[in-house]
Design a protein around this motif. Structure first.
Motif, PDB file in Angstrom:
ATOM      1  N   GLU A  11      -8.497  59.981  -3.157  1.00  0.00           N
ATOM      2  CA  GLU A  11      -9.396  60.877  -2.460  1.00  0.00           C
ATOM      3  C   GLU A  11     -10.596  60.104  -1.922  1.00  0.00           C
ATOM      4  O   GLU A  11     -10.896  58.990  -2.364  1.00  0.00           O
ATOM      5  CB  GLU A  11      -9.867  62.007  -3.379  1.00  0.00           C
ATOM      6  CG  GLU A  11     -10.683  61.538  -4.565  1.00  0.00           C
ATOM      7  CD  GLU A  11     -11.113  62.677  -5.467  1.00  0.00           C
ATOM      8  OE1 GLU A  11     -10.547  63.781  -5.361  1.00  0.00           O
ATOM      9  OE2 GLU A  11     -12.035  62.464  -6.285  1.00  0.00           O
ATOM     10  N   PHE A  14     -17.361  62.098   0.900  1.00  0.00           N
ATOM     11  CA  PHE A  14     -18.193  62.129   2.109  1.00  0.00           C
ATOM     12  C   PHE A  14     -19.651  61.845   1.744  1.00  0.00           C
ATOM     13  O   PHE A  14     -20.189  62.444   0.818  1.00  0.00           O
ATOM     14  CB  PHE A  14     -18.106  63.494   2.789  1.00  0.00           C
ATOM     15  CG  PHE A  14     -16.773  63.790   3.409  1.00  0.00           C
ATOM     16  CD1 PHE A  14     -16.375  63.148   4.568  1.00  0.00           C
ATOM     17  CD2 PHE A  14     -15.915  64.716   2.840  1.00  0.00           C
ATOM     18  CE1 PHE A  14     -15.143  63.417   5.147  1.00  0.00           C
ATOM     19  CE2 PHE A  14     -14.690  64.996   3.409  1.00  0.00           C
ATOM     20  CZ  PHE A  14     -14.300  64.341   4.566  1.00  0.00           C
ATOM     21  N   ILE A  92     -12.382  64.838  -0.563  1.00  0.00           N
ATOM     22  CA  ILE A  92     -11.216  65.323   0.164  1.00  0.00           C
ATOM     23  C   ILE A  92     -10.052  64.396  -0.149  1.00  0.00           C
ATOM     24  O   ILE A  92     -10.234  63.177  -0.295  1.00  0.00           O
ATOM     25  CB  ILE A  92     -11.488  65.357   1.691  1.00  0.00           C
ATOM     26  CG1 ILE A  92     -10.334  66.057   2.433  1.00  0.00           C
ATOM     27  CG2 ILE A  92     -11.708  63.966   2.253  1.00  0.00           C
ATOM     28  CD1 ILE A  92     -10.621  66.303   3.909  1.00  0.00           C
ATOM     29  N   CYS A  97      -7.589  64.525   4.431  1.00  0.00           N
ATOM     30  CA  CYS A  97      -8.381  63.773   5.403  1.00  0.00           C
ATOM     31  C   CYS A  97      -7.568  63.493   6.668  1.00  0.00           C
ATOM     32  O   CYS A  97      -8.066  63.661   7.787  1.00  0.00           O
ATOM     33  CB  CYS A  97      -8.843  62.462   4.775  1.00  0.00           C
ATOM     34  SG  CYS A  97      -9.978  61.498   5.788  1.00  0.00           S
ATOM     35  N   GLN A 100      -7.189  66.702   8.608  1.00  0.00           N
ATOM     36  CA  GLN A 100      -8.412  67.008   9.357  1.00  0.00           C
ATOM     37  C   GLN A 100      -8.533  66.119  10.589  1.00  0.00           C
ATOM     38  O   GLN A 100      -8.896  66.592  11.674  1.00  0.00           O
ATOM     39  CB  GLN A 100      -9.645  66.829   8.470  1.00  0.00           C
ATOM     40  CG  GLN A 100     -10.931  67.273   9.168  1.00  0.00           C
ATOM     41  CD  GLN A 100     -12.182  66.829   8.448  1.00  0.00           C
ATOM     42  OE1 GLN A 100     -12.293  65.674   8.040  1.00  0.00           O
ATOM     43  NE2 GLN A 100     -13.132  67.745   8.287  1.00  0.00           N
ATOM     44  N   TYR A 101      -8.220  64.838  10.425  1.00  0.00           N
ATOM     45  CA  TYR A 101      -8.250  63.898  11.555  1.00  0.00           C
ATOM     46  C   TYR A 101      -7.350  64.403  12.677  1.00  0.00           C
ATOM     47  O   TYR A 101      -7.754  64.435  13.845  1.00  0.00           O
ATOM     48  CB  TYR A 101      -7.780  62.519  11.079  1.00  0.00           C
ATOM     49  CG  TYR A 101      -7.495  61.532  12.186  1.00  0.00           C
ATOM     50  CD1 TYR A 101      -8.479  60.665  12.645  1.00  0.00           C
ATOM     51  CD2 TYR A 101      -6.234  61.464  12.783  1.00  0.00           C
ATOM     52  CE1 TYR A 101      -8.221  59.756  13.665  1.00  0.00           C
ATOM     53  CE2 TYR A 101      -5.960  60.562  13.806  1.00  0.00           C
ATOM     54  CZ  TYR A 101      -6.963  59.712  14.237  1.00  0.00           C
ATOM     55  OH  TYR A 101      -6.693  58.822  15.260  1.00  0.00           O
ATOM     56  N   ILE A 174     -16.688  57.732   2.485  1.00  0.00           N
ATOM     57  CA  ILE A 174     -16.680  57.831   3.945  1.00  0.00           C
ATOM     58  C   ILE A 174     -18.112  58.052   4.430  1.00  0.00           C
ATOM     59  O   ILE A 174     -18.736  59.055   4.089  1.00  0.00           O
ATOM     60  CB  ILE A 174     -15.786  58.994   4.428  1.00  0.00           C
ATOM     61  CG1 ILE A 174     -14.325  58.722   4.092  1.00  0.00           C
ATOM     62  CG2 ILE A 174     -15.933  59.206   5.924  1.00  0.00           C
ATOM     63  CD1 ILE A 174     -13.368  59.781   4.584  1.00  0.00           C
ATOM     64  N   CYS A 179     -13.550  63.260   8.699  1.00  0.00           N
ATOM     65  CA  CYS A 179     -12.644  62.111   8.751  1.00  0.00           C
ATOM     66  C   CYS A 179     -12.473  61.620  10.177  1.00  0.00           C
ATOM     67  O   CYS A 179     -11.455  61.885  10.833  1.00  0.00           O
ATOM     68  CB  CYS A 179     -11.295  62.478   8.136  1.00  0.00           C
ATOM     69  SG  CYS A 179     -11.384  62.772   6.358  1.00  0.00           S
ATOM     70  N   ILE A 184     -12.331  55.929   8.652  1.00  0.00           N
ATOM     71  CA  ILE A 184     -11.041  55.817   7.979  1.00  0.00           C
ATOM     72  C   ILE A 184     -10.533  54.385   8.044  1.00  0.00           C
ATOM     73  O   ILE A 184     -10.061  53.814   7.046  1.00  0.00           O
ATOM     74  CB  ILE A 184     -10.012  56.785   8.615  1.00  0.00           C
ATOM     75  CG1 ILE A 184     -10.396  58.232   8.353  1.00  0.00           C
ATOM     76  CG2 ILE A 184      -8.615  56.514   8.048  1.00  0.00           C
ATOM     77  CD1 ILE A 184      -9.478  59.243   9.012  1.00  0.00           C
TER      78      ILE A 184
END
Length: 319
Positions: A11, A14, A92, A97, A100-101, A174, A179, A184
């Motif tokens: 994971e 953020f 996340i 991730c 989401q990207y 991150i 993301c 990344i």
């Protein structure tokens, strides 16, 4: 990079906009307010276009698509942004991730294509008014709308597949609030050259091609407006395109700055600040621009309010 004897990360964490507590709370209230107003404003536009038959034309069907897109575009990132303002640890999963990207860049690509299509629609309306109803009929409009969504969701598919095969061995923080591509890549212990090159190539092609098509359409529109003999006609014609041109300027200005550049030039602090504009500000500004500057939308809004008020009065009398 050799990944032997390295712990696999499951994971990410953020970092968001780290800072003192009162500043984070201020950002939370500000971002939440803008997000809620954005969702309500774009939902209102969809409702008005759906309820008023006079707005069920290609221009406003495209606008309804854009408003629907903006709701999900901001929803893909803003909830996590809000969470980072309230909590020190927001995590996340790697699969989450990557998901989401994919959805973030799919909706971003869809918006680029849709804005180019909307510019083409205005080009036909201004430069070929007599043939407009034939060239941009409702079936053609719906095909353009569907093509924008399909093309947008296909564009980042291959880079997403390649990212899903990367190894992540730490660190797991991150330096962003969603993301994004560069954060990344920075966390991967695999060779990211291919996926970076492919990702930036796809982004540049989608952004620049749609931007050039949009500017080409408006270039022809400007030439046509200049040729109009009547000052009143020039003013009226330009007013139909001004709101869309404003949206285009804000959106393309920020995403070209963010994604059409060499990877080595990325600055995380500047990147997060610029991301706020196209993730938070643009979806909020769009409904304001289209409602404040558009007489048809304002007229339809008042009409819908009057109808609802009349219906409410009748129901109260029946009671």
């Amino acid at each position: 990079m050799d990944v032997t004897n390295k712990t696999t990360v499951n994971e990410f964490i953020f970092l968001g906009f780290s800072g003192v507590l009162y500043l984070q709370l201020t950002l939370f209230v500000m971002f939440l307010t803008v997000y809620l107003l954005s969702v309500m404003g774009n939902t209102l536009i969809i409702f008005i276009v759906f309820m008023d038959s006079t707005l069920q034309t290609p221009m406003y069907i495209f606008l309804g698509n854009l408003s629907f897109l903006e709701i999900w575009y901001s929803t893909a990132t803003v909830p996590i942004l809000l969470a980072t303002c309230l909590s020190q640890v927001v995590t996340i999963s790697i699969s989450g991730c990557i998901t989401q990207y994919y959805f973030f860049f799919s909706m971003g690509a869809t918006e680029c294509i849709l804005l180019a299509v909307m510019a083409y629609d205005r080009y036909l309306a201004v430069c070929s008014p007599l043939r407009y109803s034939l060239l941009m009929s409702i079936p053609v409009c719906l095909r353009f709308s569907a093509g924008s969504w399909i093309g947008g969701f296909i564009a980042p598919l291959l880079p997403t597949i390649l990212i899903s095969h990367l190894n992540f061995c730490g660190p797991q923080k991150i330096n962003h609030f969603f993301c994004d591509s560069d954060p990344i890549f920075k966390l991967s212990c695999s060779d990211t050259f291919l996926v970076e090159a492919l990702g930036y190539t796809c982004s540049s092609i989608v952004i620049l091609s749609s931007f050039l098509l949009t500017m080409s359409s408006y270039g022809h529109i400007v030439v046509t407006i200049i040729r109009l003999s009547s000052r009143e006609a020039r003013k009226k014609t330009f007013s139909t395109c001004a709101s869309h041109l404003t949206v285009v300027t804000i959106y393309y200005g920020t995403i070209i700055f963010a994604y059409v550049r060499p990877p080595a030039k990325y600055n995380f602090t500047i990147g997060k600040a610029v991301s706020v504009f196209y993730c938070v500000v643009t979806p909020f500004v769009n409904p304001l621009i289209y409602t404040l500057r558009n007489k048809d939308v304002n007229k339809a809004f008042r009409k819908v309010l009057a109808q609802k008020s009349l219906l409410l009065d009748r129901n109260m009398k029946d009671i």
